[in-house]
Design an enzyme around this catalytic site. Sequence first.
Site, short mmCIF file in Angstrom:
data_model
loop_
_atom_site.label_atom_id
_atom_site.label_comp_id
_atom_site.label_asym_id
_atom_site.label_seq_id
_atom_site.Cartn_x
_atom_site.Cartn_y
_atom_site.Cartn_z
N GLU A 1 0.46 -4.86 -6.81
CA GLU A 1 1.80 -4.47 -7.30
C GLU A 1 2.66 -5.72 -7.72
O GLU A 1 2.16 -6.69 -7.22
CB GLU A 1 2.42 -3.61 -6.37
CG GLU A 1 2.88 -4.16 -5.09
CD GLU A 1 3.80 -3.70 -4.45
OE1 GLU A 1 5.02 -3.70 -5.20
OE2 GLU A 1 3.93 -3.06 -3.18
N LYS B 1 12.62 -2.67 -11.53
CA LYS B 1 12.03 -2.07 -10.71
C LYS B 1 11.46 -0.84 -10.94
O LYS B 1 12.21 0.01 -11.09
CB LYS B 1 12.68 -2.10 -9.11
CG LYS B 1 11.71 -1.52 -7.95
CD LYS B 1 12.60 -1.12 -6.79
CE LYS B 1 11.95 -0.14 -5.80
NZ LYS B 1 12.82 0.02 -4.67
N VAL C 1 4.63 0.75 -5.72
CA VAL C 1 3.42 1.43 -5.39
C VAL C 1 2.88 2.49 -6.22
O VAL C 1 1.98 2.66 -6.65
CB VAL C 1 3.32 1.77 -3.84
CG1 VAL C 1 2.04 2.78 -3.44
CG2 VAL C 1 3.14 0.56 -2.82
N ASP D 1 16.55 10.67 0.45
CA ASP D 1 15.78 9.54 -0.28
C ASP D 1 14.50 9.68 0.31
O ASP D 1 14.11 9.08 1.49
CB ASP D 1 16.68 8.19 0.18
CG ASP D 1 16.17 6.67 -0.36
OD1 ASP D 1 14.93 7.19 -1.03
OD2 ASP D 1 16.42 5.98 -0.12
N SER E 1 10.55 8.22 -1.11
CA SER E 1 10.02 7.32 -2.04
C SER E 1 9.01 8.18 -3.20
O SER E 1 8.36 9.02 -2.49
CB SER E 1 9.25 6.18 -1.41
OG SER E 1 8.45 5.46 -2.44
N ALA E 2 9.15 8.00 -4.12
CA ALA E 2 8.16 8.55 -5.21
C ALA E 2 6.71 8.11 -4.67
O ALA E 2 5.67 8.60 -5.09
CB ALA E 2 8.33 8.08 -6.74
N ASP E 3 6.68 6.91 -4.08
CA ASP E 3 5.21 6.64 -3.42
C ASP E 3 4.37 7.61 -2.83
O ASP E 3 3.32 7.71 -3.14
CB ASP E 3 5.21 5.55 -2.51
CG ASP E 3 5.88 4.19 -3.19
OD1 ASP E 3 5.97 4.09 -4.28
OD2 ASP E 3 6.01 3.23 -2.10
N LYS F 1 6.88 1.03 5.60
CA LYS F 1 7.76 -0.06 6.09
C LYS F 1 8.58 0.55 7.13
O LYS F 1 9.09 1.67 7.33
CB LYS F 1 8.70 -0.54 4.98
CG LYS F 1 8.17 -1.57 4.04
CD LYS F 1 8.95 -2.17 3.02
CE LYS F 1 9.21 -1.12 1.86
NZ LYS F 1 7.95 -1.01 0.78
N1 PSU Z 1 6.08 -3.64 0.16
C1 PSU Z 1 6.39 -4.74 0.45
N2 PSU Z 1 7.50 -5.16 -0.18
C2 PSU Z 1 8.17 -4.43 -1.21
C3 PSU Z 1 7.39 -3.04 -1.19
C4 PSU Z 1 6.46 -2.73 -0.49
O1 PSU Z 1 6.04 -5.43 1.46
O2 PSU Z 1 8.85 -4.86 -1.67
C5 PSU Z 1 7.99 -2.41 -2.43
C6 PSU Z 1 6.80 -1.57 -3.20
O3 PSU Z 1 6.70 -1.69 -4.30
C7 PSU Z 1 7.07 -0.30 -2.70
C8 PSU Z 1 8.64 -0.10 -2.95
O4 PSU Z 1 6.59 0.83 -3.54
O5 PSU Z 1 9.04 -1.18 -2.51
C9 PSU Z 1 9.35 1.14 -2.27
O6 PSU Z 1 10.30 1.46 -3.00
P1 PSU Z 1 11.04 2.91 -2.93
O7 PSU Z 1 11.26 3.00 -1.47
O8 PSU Z 1 12.68 2.46 -3.61
O9 PSU Z 1 10.46 3.79 -3.38
MN MN Z 2 14.28 5.79 -2.51
#
Ligand code: PSU
Ligand code: MN
Length: 310
Positions: free
Chosen positions: A33, A94, A114, A146, A148-150, A167
């Site tokens: 990514e 992003k 992701v 909230d 994540s779409a992941d 995370k």
């Molecule tokens: N893992 C890391 N650093 C990051 C991310 C993941 O070590 O910056 C990023 C990834 O791209 C992940 C995103 O998909 O953060 C998730 O963002 P959100 O919670 O807004 O979906």
């Molecule tokens: Mn989010």
Amino acid sequence: MSEAAETGTNAPIVFGEEVAAARAAGKPVVALESTIVTHGMPWPRNVETARQVEADIRAHGAVPATIAILDGALHVGLSDATLERLARAEGVMKCSRADLAFALATKRPGSTTVAATMMAAHAAGIEVFATGGIGGVHRGAETTFDVSADLDELGRTPVCVVSAGAKALLDLPKTLEVLETKGVPVIAYGTDVFPAFWSRDSGLAAPYRLDTPQEIARLMAMRDAFPGHGGLLVANPVPAEAEIPAGEMAGAIERAVHEASRRGVSGKDVTPFVLSFILELTQGRSLETNIALVRNNAGLAARIAVARAG
Ligand code: PSU
Ligand code: MN
């Protein structure tokens, strides 16, 4: 170059030279990514890490394909100059699932999360993808919604995602619940516990454990027997010498999450804000751990891709 016939997509895909050659030769490829480069780490450690991670994948016999959106096309495999330009750039979008087509249609530069990297990898015929940690259910999601779409993407797109777990700033029990609901097998690598990104042990049992890349490749093959299945999450604990134990991280995470809500940070800004705040609170130690775990994931992803090809 569009690969509509092979991938069943009309997505505008441009393959980098090394990736195009690997595809022609049937060599294993690992997707990477780019949000971690543009929004996850500060310059110049971001580009140094991106280069190192690509080298780690080559050292294990596979070819790296870092994915980003440039000039209205999905680039699968970036030249070194392009990687550096992306790492230096300000105002890169992003891009998650909701943003990918928008960035392409409006020709804005975008990095892929992701979720978006899984979409791109699948469109490009790549089955294994290495990241740091996936997004998931945020703390307080019962009021903010909230999530994540992941997680949705893992539920629908057949790519094996190698991570250090989710995370630790997230609500990990809820994240595991949603993964189960969406039918995503979560495989801890060489451990019985679910890792927590900077820490090897979240205190939660992992749904499954496997100990070799071959076993993971076999699981992928078995999943193929059921058309329409989604992704697979491999949770690979950070190497012991680089970890920050969960007890030591807890205070920094709590403060950063609290600060994000106090300042009204929302949507796609939450994860980058919290990561950079934690970096400050730990005086850079969290960044060193982040780099070590991404490299570790890249090595394992390459070994899985090799086992899958063999
Ligand atoms: N893992 C890391 N650093 C990051 C991310 C993941 O070590 O910056 C990023 C990834 O791209 C992940 C995103 O998909 O953060 C998730 O963002 P959100 O919670 O807004 O979906
Ligand atoms: Mn989010």
